[in-house]
Design a protein around this motif. Structure first.
Motif, PDB file in Angstrom:
ATOM      1  N   UNK A  29      32.649  57.736  41.643  1.00 50.77           N
ATOM      2  CA  UNK A  29      31.523  58.446  41.039  1.00 50.77           C
ATOM      3  C   UNK A  29      30.444  57.502  40.514  1.00 50.77           C
ATOM      4  N   UNK A  30      30.069  56.512  41.307  1.00 50.16           N
ATOM      5  CA  UNK A  30      28.977  55.630  40.925  1.00 50.16           C
ATOM      6  C   UNK A  30      29.347  54.551  39.929  1.00 50.16           C
ATOM      7  N   UNK A  31      30.625  54.406  39.635  1.00 52.99           N
ATOM      8  CA  UNK A  31      31.074  53.350  38.726  1.00 52.99           C
ATOM      9  C   UNK A  31      32.003  52.404  39.463  1.00 52.99           C
ATOM     10  N   UNK A  32      31.971  51.130  39.069  1.00 55.33           N
ATOM     11  CA  UNK A  32      33.016  50.228  39.514  1.00 55.33           C
ATOM     12  C   UNK A  32      34.150  50.364  38.506  1.00 55.33           C
ATOM     13  N   UNK A  33      35.285  50.850  38.956  1.00 52.80           N
ATOM     14  CA  UNK A  33      36.402  51.087  38.041  1.00 52.80           C
ATOM     15  C   UNK A  33      37.136  49.788  37.746  1.00 52.80           C
ATOM     16  N   UNK A  34      37.295  48.970  38.754  1.00 54.01           N
ATOM     17  CA  UNK A  34      38.052  47.732  38.576  1.00 54.01           C
ATOM     18  C   UNK A  34      37.757  46.772  39.712  1.00 54.01           C
ATOM     19  N   UNK A  35      37.690  45.490  39.372  1.00 55.24           N
ATOM     20  CA  UNK A  35      37.564  44.464  40.404  1.00 55.24           C
ATOM     21  C   UNK A  35      38.720  43.496  40.237  1.00 55.24           C
ATOM     22  N   UNK A  36      39.389  43.190  41.301  1.00 50.43           N
ATOM     23  CA  UNK A  36      40.492  42.241  41.192  1.00 50.43           C
ATOM     24  C   UNK A  36      41.118  41.995  42.539  1.00 50.43           C
ATOM     25  N   UNK A  37      42.120  41.108  42.543  1.00 49.30           N
ATOM     26  CA  UNK A  37      42.836  40.868  43.785  1.00 49.30           C
ATOM     27  C   UNK A  37      43.666  42.114  44.092  1.00 49.30           C
ATOM     28  N   UNK A  38      44.059  42.275  45.353  1.00 51.48           N
ATOM     29  CA  UNK A  38      44.871  43.455  45.683  1.00 51.48           C
ATOM     30  C   UNK A  38      46.101  43.579  44.779  1.00 51.48           C
ATOM     31  N   UNK A  39      46.712  42.445  44.489  1.00 49.08           N
ATOM     32  CA  UNK A  39      47.928  42.493  43.673  1.00 49.08           C
ATOM     33  C   UNK A  39      47.631  42.946  42.251  1.00 49.08           C
ATOM     34  N   UNK A  40      46.569  42.386  41.654  1.00 48.25           N
ATOM     35  CA  UNK A  40      46.177  42.803  40.302  1.00 48.25           C
ATOM     36  C   UNK A  40      45.926  44.302  40.244  1.00 48.25           C
ATOM     37  N   UNK A  41      45.201  44.769  41.248  1.00 49.63           N
ATOM     38  CA  UNK A  41      44.827  46.186  41.238  1.00 49.63           C
ATOM     39  C   UNK A  41      46.032  47.079  41.451  1.00 49.63           C
ATOM     40  N   UNK A  42      46.931  46.618  42.282  1.00 49.44           N
ATOM     41  CA  UNK A  42      48.121  47.418  42.545  1.00 49.44           C
ATOM     42  C   UNK A  42      49.059  47.410  41.337  1.00 49.44           C
ATOM     43  N   UNK A  43      49.250  46.220  40.751  1.00 45.13           N
ATOM     44  CA  UNK A  43      50.212  46.113  39.645  1.00 45.13           C
ATOM     45  C   UNK A  43      49.631  46.576  38.317  1.00 45.13           C
ATOM     46  N   UNK A  44      48.392  46.184  38.050  1.00 47.47           N
ATOM     47  CA  UNK A  44      47.790  46.492  36.756  1.00 47.47           C
ATOM     48  C   UNK A  44      46.501  47.284  36.910  1.00 47.47           C
ATOM     49  N   UNK A  45      46.600  48.503  37.410  1.00 46.59           N
ATOM     50  CA  UNK A  45      45.383  49.298  37.547  1.00 46.59           C
ATOM     51  C   UNK A  45      44.763  49.553  36.177  1.00 46.59           C
ATOM     52  N   UNK A  46      43.424  49.604  36.129  1.00 47.30           N
ATOM     53  CA  UNK A  46      42.763  49.738  34.839  1.00 47.30           C
ATOM     54  C   UNK A  46      42.607  51.194  34.421  1.00 47.30           C
ATOM     55  N   UNK A  47      42.793  52.120  35.347  1.00 42.95           N
ATOM     56  CA  UNK A  47      42.606  53.522  34.980  1.00 42.95           C
ATOM     57  C   UNK A  47      43.527  54.399  35.824  1.00 42.95           C
ATOM     58  N   UNK A  48      43.641  55.632  35.400  1.00 40.90           N
ATOM     59  CA  UNK A  48      44.452  56.590  36.157  1.00 40.90           C
ATOM     60  C   UNK A  48      43.918  56.749  37.567  1.00 40.90           C
ATOM     61  N   UNK A  49      42.576  56.726  37.701  1.00 41.90           N
ATOM     62  CA  UNK A  49      41.985  56.877  39.028  1.00 41.90           C
ATOM     63  C   UNK A  49      42.451  55.767  39.955  1.00 41.90           C
ATOM     64  N   UNK A  50      42.362  54.522  39.459  1.00 38.58           N
ATOM     65  CA  UNK A  50      42.750  53.386  40.292  1.00 38.58           C
ATOM     66  C   UNK A  50      44.232  53.475  40.641  1.00 38.58           C
ATOM     67  N   UNK A  51      45.048  53.831  39.627  1.00 42.29           N
ATOM     68  CA  UNK A  51      46.489  53.925  39.866  1.00 42.29           C
ATOM     69  C   UNK A  51      46.792  54.924  40.977  1.00 42.29           C
ATOM     70  N   UNK A  52      46.071  56.047  40.976  1.00 43.21           N
ATOM     71  CA  UNK A  52      46.341  57.073  41.968  1.00 43.21           C
ATOM     72  C   UNK A  52      45.737  56.761  43.317  1.00 43.21           C
ATOM     73  N   UNK A  53      44.613  56.041  43.320  1.00 45.12           N
ATOM     74  CA  UNK A  53      43.889  55.808  44.562  1.00 45.12           C
ATOM     75  C   UNK A  53      44.501  54.682  45.369  1.00 45.12           C
ATOM     76  N   UNK A  54      45.041  53.674  44.660  1.00 43.89           N
ATOM     77  CA  UNK A  54      45.620  52.527  45.352  1.00 43.89           C
ATOM     78  C   UNK A  54      47.122  52.736  45.454  1.00 43.89           C
ATOM     79  N   UNK A  55      47.598  52.809  46.669  1.00 43.54           N
ATOM     80  CA  UNK A  55      49.013  53.047  46.852  1.00 43.54           C
ATOM     81  C   UNK A  55      49.358  54.421  46.338  1.00 43.54           C
ATOM     82  N   UNK A  56      50.654  54.690  46.182  1.00 42.77           N
ATOM     83  CA  UNK A  56      51.008  55.954  45.561  1.00 42.77           C
ATOM     84  C   UNK A  56      51.697  55.624  44.243  1.00 42.77           C
ATOM     85  N   UNK A  57      51.589  56.547  43.328  1.00 47.62           N
ATOM     86  CA  UNK A  57      52.131  56.290  41.995  1.00 47.62           C
ATOM     87  C   UNK A  57      52.725  57.570  41.450  1.00 47.62           C
TER      88      UNK A  57
END
Lengths: 275, 378
Positions: free
Chosen positions: B210-238
């Motif tokens: 929605x027009x925001x950058x939610x998180x920037x990081x390496x694939x591993x950072x984003x997968x392991x430590x998502x910064x928001x519920x959106x990122x957690x749900x969007x990357x991989x399954x959770x």
């Protein structure tokens, strides 16, 4: 629904198709055939005997020849002007949406739908009333450009409706200036459409009688000369020149069709490759 | 790392619609950078502003340190691979690739050399005289790549370049793209809505929504430590389970789930206060279904409702006592192999597998079983 046709039905369909074709082609064949006739008297109306004479001397009738070349001149000039203006209109219409877009569309269609007699007579009143130009070559060209422009704009627009404008983005992305983008990418790709439109415009100009009649003054074009002459003489040279025009346009059409088909199949292949 | 592209407070509005809120990030030399998000998240708009086809409403775009916000696309040293390739249909492959160098009025013998060299790299040297329409989708894709790379841009922009290819070809092209990128050492900025593609190819990912950058990081950072519920749900399954922080000491939290069960979480990074609404994230592969119950705060009981054999793994759907469905991925030969649908199982996990996120998910449970949620995200 698929229904097997009966044998009789199938044959009836063939006969009907044949009749339709004959209906379309008989007048044309007549014109060409009578260009080889050796008429008795001044009217080339009844078949007498076969001769090559008319084709060997197509320009023996000086009045007719003058009118014919005049028509070619007018068609060439007006087609150039109309193709240039009409193509620019088409690109603008296809590419941008601007204020008055729909109104513009309406005005483009008007010359096609208005009766020629109305266009011709109202143009004549305009030229007469304003008195800024004498009837002659200039008024004929102005009149022809007027209706040709609509045909060109609509034809070109129809042809470039499917044009992929991201190609222009791609060209600019690769460092091409807007000018280079137009001449190297846009123009070559829409050229077939422009050529087709100009052929149509040329044919319309050669062919036009009604509008020309009102605005020609003492100038004689091919159709006007024939109309005038037909009361005193119908020479076989009319058939010869008409046949030349016919063959020339068929040839151009065939070439256009052939190259268009090759392009078309290429496009189809690309779509298949993508799918 | 040397910065190739830098966005400084860049935003884009179309009338009242904000396509991109103020955003700042930079991309380094030779980096493979993905902008990932559902359609309409602003990723393509961002790409267009870097390419020069859109002007930012606020902020600056810097290319190699110079402000290019007002520079037209044909004077920017970046090139784009378009989604539908946009190859020039009336030109041969060679002329397509040569278009960029010729636009820059390079010497024709140099153009020849550069073009053929680039066609070698994308393995299309034998196709130089073909027309684009005579090539397959994957070949056209590689022509588009060569056409862009032959200019040796500071950065290559790729707008969903693999979306038009079928699955097998797409996977092969992912590897091919990485190979080419290593070979030419140019920064690739890659726009995609496919999280798998982003995870496998990128050095860093910017997850957008929605027009925001939610998180920037390496694939591993984003997968392991998502910064928001959106990122957690969007990357991989959770599996996301709603709960409330009951107590904490240091990095140790006790969370009371909505179901009433209490779980222990070791959470690093952001801190949560007692009473705060949180979601417990458990990745499916970190969950272990066992028989019998264990009461150590690292397990939950439920019933096996579905099991799908996926070759190397088994996908198990477990309905917890409060009705929430979670998904576990286990080895096919795991010790629960004999469990059938309807059996009661306990899922457990390692202390470091749990991860806390602020807020509650719209629907508790697995992000892969809720069709509405997935549709809303795409």
């Amino acid at each position: 629904m698929i229904r097997s046709r009966t044998k009789v039905g199938k044959q009836l369909l063939n006969v009907l198709a044949g009749v339709a074709l004959v209906y379309l082609f008989v007048p044309i064949i007549f014109i060409v055939a009578f260009s080889f006739n050796k008429p008795r008297g001044k009217f080339n109306l009844i078949w007498q005997e076969f001769t090559w004479d008319n084709w060997l001397k197509p320009f023996s009738d000086p009045g007719l020849t003058d009118a014919f070349t005049r028509s070619l001149e007018i068609a060439a000039i007006s087609t150039l002007i109309a193709t240039f203006l009409g193509s620019l209109m088409a690109i603008a219409l296809a590419r941008y949406s601007f204020k008055g877009h729909n109104g513009f569309n309406f005005f483009l269609v008007l010359p096609l739908t208005a009766p020629e007699i109305v266009l011709g007579s109202s143009l004549a009143t305009l030229f007469l009333g304003q008195n800024f130009v004498d009837f002659g070559l200039v008024t004929i060209v102005i009149a022809h450009v007027m209706f040709q422009v609509s045909f060109v704009a609509l034809t070109v627009r129809a042809r470039i409706r499917g044009f992929d404008w991201t190609l222009e983005h791609a060209a600019q992305d690769l460092g091409a200036s807007p000018m280079r983008t137009f001449w190297k990418i846009t123009f070559p790709l829409i050229l077939p459409g422009i050529l087709a439109a100009s052929l149509l415009a040329f044919a319309l100009s050669i062919d036009d009688f009604i509008i020309t009649f009102f605005n020609s003054g003492s100038e004689q074009t091919f159709p006007i000369y024939i109309y005038g002459a037909s009361r005193v003489e119908i020479s076989p040279q009319i058939n010869v020149l008409a046949s030349i025009v016919l063959f020339a346009s068929v040839a151009i059409l065939a070439i256009g069709n052939f190259s268009g088909k090759r392009k078309g199949s290429g496009r189809k292949q690309r779509k298949l490759a993508r799918a | 790392m040397q910065e190739v592209i830098k966005l400084e407070g860049v935003s884009k509005r179309y009338g009242d619609f904000v396509a991109l809120h103020e955003t700042s990030f930079s991309i380094g030399h030779g980096e493979f950078f993905a902008m990932l998000g559902p359609s309409g998240c602003g990723k393509t708009t961002t790409l267009k502003m870097i390419a020069g086809f859109e002007q930012p409403t606020t902020g600056k775009v810097l290319l190699d340190g110079a402000d290019v916000s007002d520079v037209p696309p044909y004077r920017r040293n970046v090139n784009t691979v378009f989604q539908q390739y946009a190859l020039f249909p009336h030109m041969s492959v060679f002329d397509n690739v040569a278009f960029g160098p010729r636009s820059k009025k390079k010497d024709e013998s140099q153009v020849r050399k550069d073009v053929m060299e680039m066609l070698e790299i994308v393995r299309l040297a034998d196709f130089a005289q073909r027309k684009p329409s005579q090539l397959s989708g994957g070949q056209q894709q590689r022509v588009a790549l060569a056409r862009a790379l032959v200019n040796y841009p500071s950065a290559l922009l790729l707008d969903e370049p693999l979306a038009a290819l079928d699955l097998k070809l797409r996977e092969a092209m992912q590897i091919e793209l990485k190979r080419i990128q290593r070979e030419v050492e140019i920064s690739f900025i890659f726009v995609t809505h496919d999280q798998h593609e982003a995870l496998t190819m990128s050095d860093r990912i910017a997850v957008m929504s929605a027009g925001h950058v939610e998180q920037i990081g390496t694939p591993e950072e984003i997968y392991r430590n998502p910064s928001s519920l959106f990122v957690a749900g969007f990357i991989g399954s959770a599996n996301l389970l709603a709960g409330t922080v009951e107590s904490s000491s240091g990095t140790e939290y006790v969370v009371a789930l909505k179901s009433g069960a209490k779980v222990k979480v070791q959470h690093h990074g952001s801190t949560f206060s007692t009473g705060e609404k949180v979601s417990l994230m458990l990745r499916p592969e970190a969950l272990n279904p066992v028989a019998g119950s264990r009461g150590d705060g690292l397990s939950l009981g439920g019933t096996l409702t579905d099991r799908v054999y996926e070759g190397a793994t088994d996908r198990l759907v477990v309905r917890l006592t409060d009705g929430t469905e979670v998904v576990c991925l286990t080895d096919s030969d795991a010790h629960v192999a004999h469990k059938v649908v309807g059996d009661s199982v306990t899922i457990n996990w390692q202390p470091q597998a749990g991860y806390l996120l602020a807020g509650w998910p719209e629907v508790s449970g697995s992000t892969t079983t809720n069709v509405d949620q997935i549709e809303a995200a795409l």
